[in-house]
Design an enzyme around this catalytic site. Structure first.
Site, short mmCIF file in Angstrom:
data_model
loop_
_atom_site.label_atom_id
_atom_site.label_comp_id
_atom_site.label_asym_id
_atom_site.label_seq_id
_atom_site.Cartn_x
_atom_site.Cartn_y
_atom_site.Cartn_z
N ILE A 15 -8.40 1.97 -4.92
CA ILE A 15 -9.09 1.59 -3.67
C ILE A 15 -10.60 1.49 -3.90
CG2 ILE A 15 -9.50 2.21 -1.26
CD1 ILE A 15 -6.81 3.78 -1.37
N THR A 136 -6.14 10.72 3.80
CA THR A 136 -4.80 10.14 3.87
C THR A 136 -4.07 10.54 5.14
OG1 THR A 136 -2.63 10.22 2.80
CG2 THR A 136 -4.04 12.10 2.44
N ASP A 137 -3.10 9.74 5.54
CA ASP A 137 -2.25 10.11 6.69
C ASP A 137 -1.30 11.25 6.34
OD1 ASP A 137 -0.53 8.71 5.01
OD2 ASP A 137 0.22 7.34 6.54
N GLU A 138 -1.15 11.53 5.03
CA GLU A 138 -0.19 12.58 4.62
C GLU A 138 -0.60 13.97 5.10
OE1 GLU A 138 1.37 12.48 0.70
OE2 GLU A 138 1.44 10.30 0.64
N TYR A 161 -0.41 17.75 -3.04
CA TYR A 161 -1.43 16.70 -2.87
C TYR A 161 -1.96 16.69 -1.44
CZ TYR A 161 -3.13 12.04 -1.61
OH TYR A 161 -3.87 11.01 -1.09
N LYS A 165 -5.71 17.51 0.13
CA LYS A 165 -6.50 16.55 0.92
C LYS A 165 -6.82 17.14 2.29
CE LYS A 165 -7.59 12.83 0.04
NZ LYS A 165 -8.80 12.29 -0.63
N ASN A 190 -0.23 4.16 3.44
CA ASN A 190 -0.01 3.69 2.05
C ASN A 190 -0.66 2.35 1.77
OD1 ASN A 190 2.16 5.69 2.52
ND2 ASN A 190 2.79 5.05 0.47
P1 NAD Z 1 -6.55 6.45 -7.75
O1 NAD Z 1 -5.73 7.57 -8.29
O2 NAD Z 1 -6.18 5.06 -8.06
O3 NAD Z 1 -8.08 6.62 -8.21
C1 NAD Z 1 -8.73 7.85 -8.20
C2 NAD Z 1 -10.03 7.70 -8.97
O4 NAD Z 1 -10.73 8.96 -8.91
C3 NAD Z 1 -9.82 7.37 -10.44
O5 NAD Z 1 -10.71 6.36 -10.85
C4 NAD Z 1 -10.15 8.68 -11.14
O6 NAD Z 1 -10.67 8.52 -12.46
C5 NAD Z 1 -11.18 9.29 -10.22
N1 NAD Z 1 -11.27 10.75 -10.32
C6 NAD Z 1 -10.24 11.64 -10.31
N2 NAD Z 1 -10.72 12.89 -10.46
C7 NAD Z 1 -12.07 12.79 -10.57
C8 NAD Z 1 -13.11 13.73 -10.73
N3 NAD Z 1 -12.86 15.04 -10.84
N4 NAD Z 1 -14.38 13.29 -10.79
C9 NAD Z 1 -14.66 11.96 -10.67
N5 NAD Z 1 -13.70 11.03 -10.55
C10 NAD Z 1 -12.42 11.43 -10.48
O7 NAD Z 1 -6.60 6.71 -6.18
P2 NAD Z 1 -6.61 5.67 -4.98
O8 NAD Z 1 -5.23 5.29 -4.67
O9 NAD Z 1 -7.63 4.63 -5.25
O10 NAD Z 1 -7.13 6.62 -3.79
C11 NAD Z 1 -8.51 6.78 -3.54
C12 NAD Z 1 -8.68 7.75 -2.39
O11 NAD Z 1 -8.02 7.26 -1.24
C13 NAD Z 1 -8.11 9.14 -2.65
O12 NAD Z 1 -8.98 10.08 -2.10
C14 NAD Z 1 -6.79 9.13 -1.90
O13 NAD Z 1 -6.44 10.43 -1.47
C15 NAD Z 1 -7.11 8.22 -0.74
N6 NAD Z 1 -5.98 7.47 -0.18
C16 NAD Z 1 -5.17 6.73 -0.99
C17 NAD Z 1 -4.14 5.98 -0.42
C18 NAD Z 1 -3.21 5.14 -1.26
O14 NAD Z 1 -2.20 4.63 -0.75
N7 NAD Z 1 -3.49 4.92 -2.55
C19 NAD Z 1 -3.94 6.00 0.96
C20 NAD Z 1 -4.79 6.78 1.76
C21 NAD Z 1 -5.81 7.49 1.17
O1 DAU Z 2 0.30 7.69 2.83
C1 DAU Z 2 -0.80 7.59 2.00
C2 DAU Z 2 -0.44 8.04 0.60
O2 DAU Z 2 0.38 7.02 0.05
C3 DAU Z 2 -1.66 8.29 -0.28
O3 DAU Z 2 -2.38 9.37 0.25
C4 DAU Z 2 -1.23 8.61 -1.71
O4 DAU Z 2 -2.38 8.73 -2.54
C5 DAU Z 2 -0.37 7.46 -2.22
O5 DAU Z 2 0.10 7.77 -3.52
C6 DAU Z 2 0.82 7.23 -1.28
O6 DAU Z 2 1.73 8.35 -1.32
P1 DAU Z 2 3.32 8.13 -1.37
O7 DAU Z 2 3.94 9.34 -1.94
O8 DAU Z 2 3.82 7.65 -0.06
O9 DAU Z 2 3.38 6.88 -2.42
P2 DAU Z 2 4.38 6.54 -3.62
O10 DAU Z 2 4.08 5.14 -4.05
O11 DAU Z 2 4.38 7.60 -4.65
O12 DAU Z 2 5.79 6.56 -2.90
C7 DAU Z 2 6.07 5.71 -1.80
C8 DAU Z 2 7.48 6.01 -1.33
O13 DAU Z 2 8.41 5.55 -2.34
C9 DAU Z 2 7.77 7.50 -1.16
O14 DAU Z 2 8.65 7.67 -0.06
C10 DAU Z 2 8.47 7.90 -2.47
C11 DAU Z 2 9.20 6.63 -2.86
N1 DAU Z 2 9.35 6.36 -4.30
C12 DAU Z 2 8.26 6.46 -5.10
C13 DAU Z 2 8.36 6.18 -6.45
C14 DAU Z 2 7.16 6.32 -7.36
C15 DAU Z 2 10.60 5.97 -4.79
O15 DAU Z 2 11.59 5.87 -4.04
N2 DAU Z 2 10.69 5.69 -6.13
C16 DAU Z 2 9.63 5.78 -6.98
O16 DAU Z 2 9.81 5.54 -8.21
#
Ligand code: NAD
Ligand code: DAU
Length: 353
Positions: A15, A136-138, A161, A165, A190
């Site tokens: 992101i 996150t919504d989690e 996780y 958060k 997500n």
């Molecule tokens: P990501 O795992 O793709 O990226 C995380 C980044 O943070 C990486 O570049 C990593 O190197 C860096 N990082 C990790 N630990 C660090 C540290 N100690 N110091 C400096 N950098 C560090 O994550 P993302 O999916 O891009 O998520 C970004 C943010 O958004 C997170 O805070 C996550 O909780 C939140 N979020 C993600 C989602 C989703 O669906 N991916 C949804 C809602 C909120």
């Molecule tokens: O809701 C926001 C969150 O969404 C973020 O805060 C997290 O950083 C992000 O990773 C994501 O969490 P989820 O656990 O929902 O995402 P994930 O892609 O791991 O899984 C999505 C759904 O799919 C979940 O119900 C688990 C399921 N899953 C996941 C994987 C990796 C499977 O069924 N098979 C898989 O192999």
């Protein structure tokens, strides 16, 4: 509100890199990216902006208080957007320690550094400063078949996780209430889109489908997530940063509730169209139901009406259009995927407990 210099943490992640690409391509903002480059960080995601004079990279761990304080002094930001985190639920089940360290202690270090920096700003700049915490919504836990998460839903995190958060959200709130630090928090559903590390459901399924491997669906595949295209989230984040109320919380969602089985079958159908299997079979035949995730949240669904009404924000992408764009991007970016897969081979995570 004008933000000329912005500090972003976690900008080499999924992101954060989308936010930086948007800022460099579409605005005049000067961006400093602070990232530790864990397995999830990939500087190749910033290839299109890394030559810009308005972009700089600091290879720093957010838990390193001395280095973080130097970053604030060097870049003199008007705001910080904090995205750095350990972000994968399954990894938090196997090894929660890193999540506590980065997500809780790292946020604490940033808050303290931001407070010291902000306290010393001239009065004219102080009011405009923002600490935007991306969450996150989690944190709200799991929903049944009905209802939505709103900004007032009680916190009930279920995974290491989401608990980490939730803790970080509480710290941010406390630094606002106690010290007056001008914060804003957003809690998003997500995300999916280009440049997502292939441990998450959508990019992992694309990778495995193309490799002819089994597509693992946890449990019955009936868990529901609310999917938002990553560029829509980046847009929401910049809107909240600029226009959000100080001390406010904003939920961000895509109004795209899907079961995991629906997500993977839709993905398979798009792949059948864009890259048919050489043997003429359908990708959907690769689906395999596997052991469920421990503590697996049943349903997430966001009520994003506050963001819509107060800040006039709504998602642009539908799930079908966003997923097609995403799959198309992965099909055309083998080199990026190869770099990412150096750190992860697609093995099942989160079942060692
Ligand atoms: P990501 O795992 O793709 O990226 C995380 C980044 O943070 C990486 O570049 C990593 O190197 C860096 N990082 C990790 N630990 C660090 C540290 N100690 N110091 C400096 N950098 C560090 O994550 P993302 O999916 O891009 O998520 C970004 C943010 O958004 C997170 O805070 C996550 O909780 C939140 N979020 C993600 C989602 C989703 O669906 N991916 C949804 C809602 C909120
Ligand atoms: O809701 C926001 C969150 O969404 C973020 O805060 C997290 O950083 C992000 O990773 C994501 O969490 P989820 O656990 O929902 O995402 P994930 O892609 O791991 O899984 C999505 C759904 O799919 C979940 O119900 C688990 C399921 N899953 C996941 C994987 C990796 C499977 O069924 N098979 C898989 O192999």
């Amino acid at each position: 509100m004008t933000i000329t210099r912005l500090l972003i943490t976690g900008g080499a992640g999924f992101i954060g890199s989308a936010v930086i690409r948007k800022l460099i391509h579409e605005t005049d903002t000067i961006v400093a990216n602070v990232d530790k480059l864990t397995y999830a960080g990939n500087l190749a995601s910033l290839a299109t902006v890394s030559d810009s004079e308005r972009y700089s990279f600091q290879h720093v761990d957010i838990c390193d208080a001395g280095a973080i304080s130097e970053v604030f002094d060097r870049h003199a930001p008007h705001a910080i957007m904090h995205l750095a985190a350990e972000s994968h639920v399954d990894r938090s089940i196997d090894g929660p320690g890193e999540f506590m360290q980065t997500n809780i202690m790292g946020t604490y270090v940033l808050l303290q550094a931001a407070r010291a920096y902000w306290s010393a700003l001239p009065a004219s700049e102080k009011a405009g400063f923002r600490f935007h915490h991306v969450s996150t919504d989690e944190v709200y836990g799991s929903l049944g078949n009905k209802g939505y998460f709103t900004e007032t839903t009680p916190y009930r995190p279920n995974s290491p996780y989401s608990a980490s958060k939730a803790a970080s959200d509480h710290l941010v709130r406390a630094w606002h209430k106690t010290y007056g630090l001008p914060v804003v928090i957003s809690n998003c559903s997500n995300n999916y889109g280009p440049y997502q590390f292939p441990e998450k459901l959508i990019p992992l399924s694309i990778h495995k489908a193309l490799a002819g491997a089994a597509l693992p669906i946890y449990g019955k595949g009936d868990n529901v997530r609310d999917w938002l295209y990553v560029d829509d989230h980046a847009d929401a984040l910049l809107t909240i940063l600029k226009k959000g109320t100080v001390g406010g919380v904003y939920n961000v969602g895509g109004e795209n509730e899907k079961t995991n089985l629906e997500v993977v079958t839709t993905l398979c159908a798009i792949l059948d169209d864009l890259r048919p299997r050489p043997d003429g079979k359908r990708y959907v035949q690769q689906i395999s139901f596997v052991k469920d995730r421990p503590g697996h949240d049943k349903r997430y669904a966001i009520d994003a009406s506050k963001l819509k009404q107060e800040l006039n924000w709504g998602p642009r992408e539908t799930f079908e259009s966003g997923l097609r764009k995403t799959i198309d991007w992965y099909l055309q970016n083998d080199a990026w995927c190869e770099i990412a897969m150096q750190n992860y081979k697609g093995e099942r995570l989160g079942v060692t407990s």
